[in-house]
Write an enzyme that holds these catalytic residues in place. Structure first.
Site, PDB file in Angstrom:
ATOM      1  N   ARG B 229       0.853  -1.179   0.000  1.00 55.36           N
ATOM      2  CA  ARG B 229       0.000   0.000   0.000  1.00 55.36           C
ATOM      3  C   ARG B 229       0.889   1.230   0.000  1.00 55.36           C
ATOM      4  NH1 ARG B 229      -3.418  -2.788  -1.616  1.00 55.36           N
ATOM      5  NH2 ARG B 229      -5.500  -3.224  -0.753  1.00 55.36           N
ATOM      6  N   HIS B 277      -1.045  -0.382 -10.246  1.00 56.80           N
ATOM      7  CA  HIS B 277      -1.666  -1.346  -9.310  1.00 56.80           C
ATOM      8  C   HIS B 277      -2.038  -2.644 -10.023  1.00 56.80           C
ATOM      9  CE1 HIS B 277      -3.853  -1.532  -5.209  1.00 56.80           C
ATOM     10  NE2 HIS B 277      -3.532  -2.743  -5.622  1.00 56.80           N
TER      11      HIS B 277
END
Lengths: 314, 314
Positions: B229, B277
């Site tokens: 993250r 991502h």
């Protein structure tokens, strides 16, 4: 005291000295001399030559060598330059080279499979553009050439879950890996591979093998990796196929002329990744150990290691 | 007929419809309704919610749900947005996600190990500049986080011959892989890793964990991969470490804000690889199968799958 071994290279003196030391450590019982340091008499005495891309005129000044040990695995230039009357040539067969080359094949297969070139172009444009993921079982990797290097690469690719097919001139069995051969097999692998990997030796037969006709038989959108020798692919035909969008990308580690000239269109081509011949670097220590074992065996038994088939070229 | 299950997402309608169909195929005995299509009465009846990044106000309109199944593995945003009084949350634990994430860790570890960013810069300058090869046994890869993803990644790295060390908050044993833990272990892995890979969940503890002080404890010239993250790393501190040449490269797949804003300095940074991502995409089919099995088990036995520890955040 045995007669000297001649080390003949086109390396710069410092690099050659490092190799000479490594070889001397592996063969302390031998006298290894750099060709450039040898007297005319020593050149006549030399019984063996250890070579790395040597000047053929230098090798010709060693008339009494029994055989020649190449420090590299690729010997097509050596064979061509020395001609059919030279002493028998032994090429380096190093399991460490097969390991590092198989690693490179997997690394650059992932480079293509995980869309690294596409993401680099997106980054250049500051564009957030995720692409669909494909499971490796749905990605076919075709290997051209199933020698020591091709076999090791096939194992790694299969282990990573890719749908792996290997091609060789004559039929080969490779455990649970699908293999094809000959002209029919060549057409099959060209049509099936999403990623085509060249690991063949350069021979009269493979020179220019991937030309416009062959490239047009490849799966639309496929990519190509050349870790073998530059002249296997016809450069202008490859660029035409990339420009037409028929092929998506080429990873090229080898070229007809090395270093690749600054004028080459490959450098700036957006669909080409240029590498400076680094896919399968020779490990000096394992190479010296293998050369030492081969020379020791010959000293003790008179038995020469397997030599290069001059006609086949490898 | 069982009461309906509510599918609550922030996907566009077409993407959500594809997910709804896949879930319906996996759970033909259930009635799965898109939250946006449900009447007020159906919202009161709903017994379960299947969610993907839902609007918390929508989840609050489902007062009678027994638990919530997330379609993603990362739930820190969900936990934060729903608050401590929400129904229990079950996150996706998908072996296929672990496989694809471990594949990404190996792929981008090779990207760094085989010097792909350096060769790209050389290509840009039409420069033939081979770099020394390092055997993977001489390259230390440090994994931060040893959950399902970290464990799978450690296995792939170790299998590829890298010197692999794993770190977790509390001690863990991982077969023949070296593991360290706690504050002492964290300092050890920072100092040892040539390539540091983030696979930790985002929690109060890991937020900002890699700040200027921690980055300064890293091995000089090391590289970093963040597949966890964004907020685990302090962006400005990372850029300072890259600009100072203390760190060689960062591969970033996750960001504090996604999509990464066009104004981010990461896009144009020569030592940063930006990915949108994509390291661990969810596989719709395996995910639907896992959700189906969890829901069926609950229907048949009343037993809820392992739920998220709200305090720990994962």
């Amino acid at each position: 005291m045995p007669k000297p071994l001649a080390l003949v290279t086109r390396m710069d003196a410092a690099t050659e000295a490092v190799w000479k030391d490594t070889l001397a450590d592996a063969l302390p019982e031998e006298t290894i001399l750099s060709f450039r340091d040898m007297s005319a008499e020593q050149r006549l005495q030399a019984e063996l030559a250890i070579v790395a891309n040597p000047d053929p005129a230098h090798v010709a000044e060693l008339p009494n060598i029994n055989w020649i040990h190449s420090l590299w695995a690729g010997v097509e230039r050596l064979v061509a330059e020395l001609g059919p009357d030279a002493a028998p040539i032994v090429r380096l067969v190093d399991p460490e080279l097969a390991r590092v080359m198989a690693e490179a094949v997997l690394a650059w297969t992932y480079y293509l499979h995980r869309d690294m070139p596409a993401y680099r172009l997106s980054q250049k444009k500051a564009e957030w553009a995720p692409r669909d993921y494909r499971h490796p079982r749905d990605v076919t990797v075709g290997l051209l050439g199933l020698g020591e290097l091709g076999k090791a690469a096939a194992d790694r690719l299969k282990g990573a879950g890719f749908n792996t097919i290997g091609w060789s001139r004559s039929p080969k069995v490779l455990g649970d890996i699908e293999t094809v051969s000959g002209e029919g097999g060549f057409e099959h692998i060209l049509g099936a591979a999403d990623i085509l990997v060249c690991l063949m030796p350069l021979t009269a037969e493979t020179r220019g093998m991937l030309d416009a006709r062959r490239l047009s038989q490849m799966k639309p959108g496929a990519a190509i990796i050349n870790f073998a020798r530059g002249p296997i692919i016809v450069d202008t035909d490859l660029i035409a196929a990339l420009d037409a969008g028929r092929l998506s990308h080429a990873v090229l580690d080898v070229f007809a002329q090395e270093p690749l000239p600054a004028t080459s269109p490959f450098w700036a081509h957006p669909s080409v990744t240029v590498l400076p011949h680094i896919s399968g670097p020779t490990d000096r220590f394992t190479a010296a150990g293998i050369v030492a074992a081969n020379i020791r065996q010959w000293r003790q038994t008179g038995k020469m290691p397997k030599t290069v088939d001059i006609k086949a070229g490898y």
